[in-house]
Every structure is written in C-alpha cells, then in structure tokens.
Design an enzyme around this catalytic site. Structure first.
Site, PDB file in Angstrom:
ATOM      1  N   LYS A 113       0.845  -1.201   0.000  1.00 30.67           N
ATOM      2  CA  LYS A 113       0.000   0.000   0.000  1.00 30.67           C
ATOM      3  C   LYS A 113       0.879   1.248   0.000  1.00 30.67           C
ATOM      4  O   LYS A 113       0.646   2.197  -0.748  1.00 30.67           O
ATOM      5  CB  LYS A 113      -0.936  -0.002   1.215  1.00 30.67           C
ATOM      6  CG  LYS A 113      -2.066  -1.001   1.078  1.00 30.67           C
ATOM      7  CD  LYS A 113      -2.813  -1.253   2.382  1.00 30.67           C
ATOM      8  CE  LYS A 113      -3.800  -2.408   2.187  1.00 30.67           C
ATOM      9  NZ  LYS A 113      -4.481  -2.820   3.416  1.00 30.67           N
ATOM     10  N   GLN A 138      -4.605  -1.439   9.582  1.00 30.08           N
ATOM     11  CA  GLN A 138      -4.559  -2.780   8.986  1.00 30.08           C
ATOM     12  C   GLN A 138      -5.202  -3.789   9.936  1.00 30.08           C
ATOM     13  O   GLN A 138      -4.836  -3.887  11.101  1.00 30.08           O
ATOM     14  CB  GLN A 138      -3.095  -3.158   8.703  1.00 30.08           C
ATOM     15  CG  GLN A 138      -2.928  -4.483   8.004  1.00 30.08           C
ATOM     16  CD  GLN A 138      -3.505  -4.499   6.580  1.00 30.08           C
ATOM     17  OE1 GLN A 138      -3.357  -3.540   5.834  1.00 30.08           O
ATOM     18  NE2 GLN A 138      -4.158  -5.575   6.216  1.00 30.08           N
ATOM     19  N   ASP A 165     -10.936   2.755   4.246  1.00 30.59           N
ATOM     20  CA  ASP A 165     -11.339   1.341   4.169  1.00 30.59           C
ATOM     21  C   ASP A 165     -12.864   1.229   4.031  1.00 30.59           C
ATOM     22  O   ASP A 165     -13.381   0.155   3.733  1.00 30.59           O
ATOM     23  CB  ASP A 165     -10.922   0.612   5.463  1.00 30.59           C
ATOM     24  CG  ASP A 165      -9.871  -0.455   5.201  1.00 30.59           C
ATOM     25  OD1 ASP A 165      -9.603  -0.736   4.025  1.00 30.59           O
ATOM     26  OD2 ASP A 165      -9.333  -0.999   6.182  1.00 30.59           O
TER      27      ASP A 165
END
Ligand code: NAP
Length: 298
Positions: free
Chosen positions: A54, A98, A121
């Site tokens: 990422k 994460q 997200d």
C-alpha cells in the site's frame, strides 16, 4: 462457451494511472497532496506485506504516505490516541488501520474512532449508512473494485434488471457489494453459510459474486450459462505433492466453460483492491480540501 477472462491487473494499472493524473492536478490546481497513513499493529507477516504494498503504490502515485508501525502489545487506548491525532491532522486525508488487530484491541472500537471522512477502508458504520442510503460514501475497496470491473463489462446502465447473487455477507465485501449492485438496479440476493440449495440459487444469477473464503466451493452446478462471475476469494489449496496453489471460491476451469466472463485468481479482483484504496484517498483528499472531484478528473 469459453468465458472472457476479466483482467483485473490491467484494469487496476489503468486506474492507478488515472489516480496519478488526478493527484498531479490536485497539486497543480489546488496545492493539495493526498495524504494516506496506514497503521499496523504487530508482526503478522501477511499484513506486513499488504502494508508495504500500500505504501509503495501510494508513493508511486505521488501521495504523502506514512506507515505507523506499532508493537504487538500496543493497548487499545494507545491506538485510539494515535487515531485521534490522525483525525486532527489536516495533512492526513486517509487513515487505514490494517486488520486484524491483536486480541487486546477491539476492532469495532477502532473502526468507530476513525473520522468517517478519512475512513478509506469504508468500514465505519456512517459510510455503510451513506452507501445504503445512496449518499456519497467511502466504499470498501474490494467491492468498489468489483463494481468497477462490472461497470466496465456491462457499460452504463447495463446491469439494470439483472439477477445478481452475492455469496457472502461480510461488512468488508458481501454487504457493501450488495448495496452497489442494488444501486445499479440489479435484483439482488445475498447468500451465506445457512442458505439452502446454494447451487440452485447461484444458477439464477446473471451476475455471480463469491466472497466466501472456501477454495473452489462454487462448482459448475452454480453457474448459469452466460453469467458474469466475479471471484473475490483468496484461498490456498493443498496439492497432493504437499505444495499449495492460490485459488478463488469458484472452480475457475469448470466455470469458464459456462460463464461469459470471469475473474481469475490471482489477477482478477486482488489488484483492484489496492488501486481502489488510492481512489478513496483522492476522494477523501477532495472532501478534506473542499475540492470538487469533477474538477480534477479532466
Ligand atoms: P468472511 O468475513 O469470512 O465472510 C465469508 C462469508 O462467506 C460469510 O458471510 C459466510 O457466511 C459465507 N460462507 C462461508 N461458508 C459458506 C458456505 N459454505 N456457503 C455459503 N456461504 C458461506 O470473509 P470476507 O472478508 O468477506 O472474505 C471472503 C473471501 O474474500 C476470503 O477468501 C478473503 O481472503 C477474500 N478477500 C479478498 C480480497 C481481495 O482483495 N482479493 C479482499 C477481501 C477479501 P456466514 O455469514 O453465514 O458465516
């Protein structure tokens, strides 16, 4: 029939190119640099790889990108404090923690703590609510990527009235994907582990999406002739020689002889997920900077 293979890798490369152009325009026209901060807690090897990728893509696209690495024994309060700091930092437009986080941290509390306008997200209940009520939302990256692949396949308005079956009902994939299909005027059924006669249901689908996490569980008896199949699953299948192979939730070799189009695993949905994280970060940067996304799209 031999299905068209939907090339998610190529599509994602094009998408990243578009995001790089938008980023350059944001800088030139609005002196705004999209900022993405990824927070990782602990040493899970798979998560470390995802986070590295990422950061790498964010750098390539010209973002200001940061990774905050925290030790395995980080407390929930410590992580919440870091999120509050990121929420208040105007240079940070996108925050991604994460998942999964270690057991001492409540994942739900972390998701709730992130400013919904920085929630790249798309997991905050406010974004889920915005999506389901047709408002502008940050949409979870994987279903966003699937909907782009479908949009490319069917064209503007082309999904209207199609029967769509979404197998899987997670907050990450199944539920938001069902909302995106509804928004395209599909007739949507969501199936899950308690669904009865799953193959018969799947055979009704013009659009079949699998996000289950069971290697090749959907066989040829689940595919309607001519269906478009999107396979989100990422599974490791044990081979007789003890090695493993990456595969999806759909029996690809069988399904490609029946479907009109299908995503492979790997190389289908997977590459779209990171690209869509970058799309969401640019969207969040525009929201944060008061810029109309349309002004940087051409
Ligand atoms: P998840 O949270 O475990 O959800 C799995 C869903 O599948 C659940 O709704 C579950 O039903 C349903 N299910 C399980 N067994 C089933 C069965 N035998 N028949 C029908 N439905 C069944 O998983 P997820 O996070 O949505 O991820 C699903 C898969 O997609 C995984 O392989 C994951 O690795 C992959 N994935 C890939 C990407 C990517 O970027 N390519 C991103 C995210 C996820 P219940 O709700 O009834 O338990």
């Amino acid at each position: 029939m031999t299905a068209d293979i939907i090339d998610g890798k190529a599509f994602a490369a094009g998408l990243r190119g578009m995001v790089a152009e938008q980023t350059a325009r944001l800088k030139d026209r609005h002196s705004l640099m999209p900022g993405l901060t990824v927070v990782i807690v602990g040493n899970d090897p798979a998560s470390q790889i995802y986070v590295r990728n990422k950061g790498k893509v964010a750098d390539e696209l010209g973002f200001r990108s940061d990774t905050i690495r925290l030790s395995e024994d980080t407390t929930q309060d410590q992580l919440l404090g870091i999120i509050r700091g990121l929420n208040d930092d105007p240079a940070v437009h996108g925050i991604l923690v994460q998942l999964p986080v270690p057991a001492q941290i409540d994942e739900g509390a972390i998701i709730l703590a992130i400013d919904p306008d920085k929630d790249v997200d798309g997991l905050h209940p406010i974004n889920a609510g915005r999506l389901s009520s047709g408002q502008s939302a940050l949409v979870p990256c994987t279903p966003l990527g699937c909907s782009m692949l479908l949009g490319d396949r069917f064209g503007e308005g082309g999904m209207k009235g199609k029967r769509a079956v979404m197998v899987g009902r997670s907050n990450l994939v199944g539920k938001p994907m069902a909302q995106l299909l509804l928004a395209e005027h599909c007739t949507v059924t969501v199936a899950h582990s308690r669904t009865q006669d799953l193959p018969a249901l799947c055979r009704e689908a013009d659009i079949l999406i699998a996000a289950i996490g069971r290697a090749e569980i959907l066989g040829t008896d689940c595919i309607k002739p001519g269906a478009v199949v999107i396979d989100v699953g990422m599974n490791r299948l044990e081979l007789p020689d003890g090695k493993t192979r990456l595969c999806g939730d759909v029996d690809f070799d069988g399904a490609k002889e029946i479907a009109s189009a299908i995503t492979p695993v790997p190389g289908g949905v997977g590459p779209m997920t990171i690209a869509c994280l970058m799309v969401n970060t640019v969207t969040a940067a525009c929201w944060g900077g008061g810029v109309d996304l349309a002004h940087i799209s051409a």
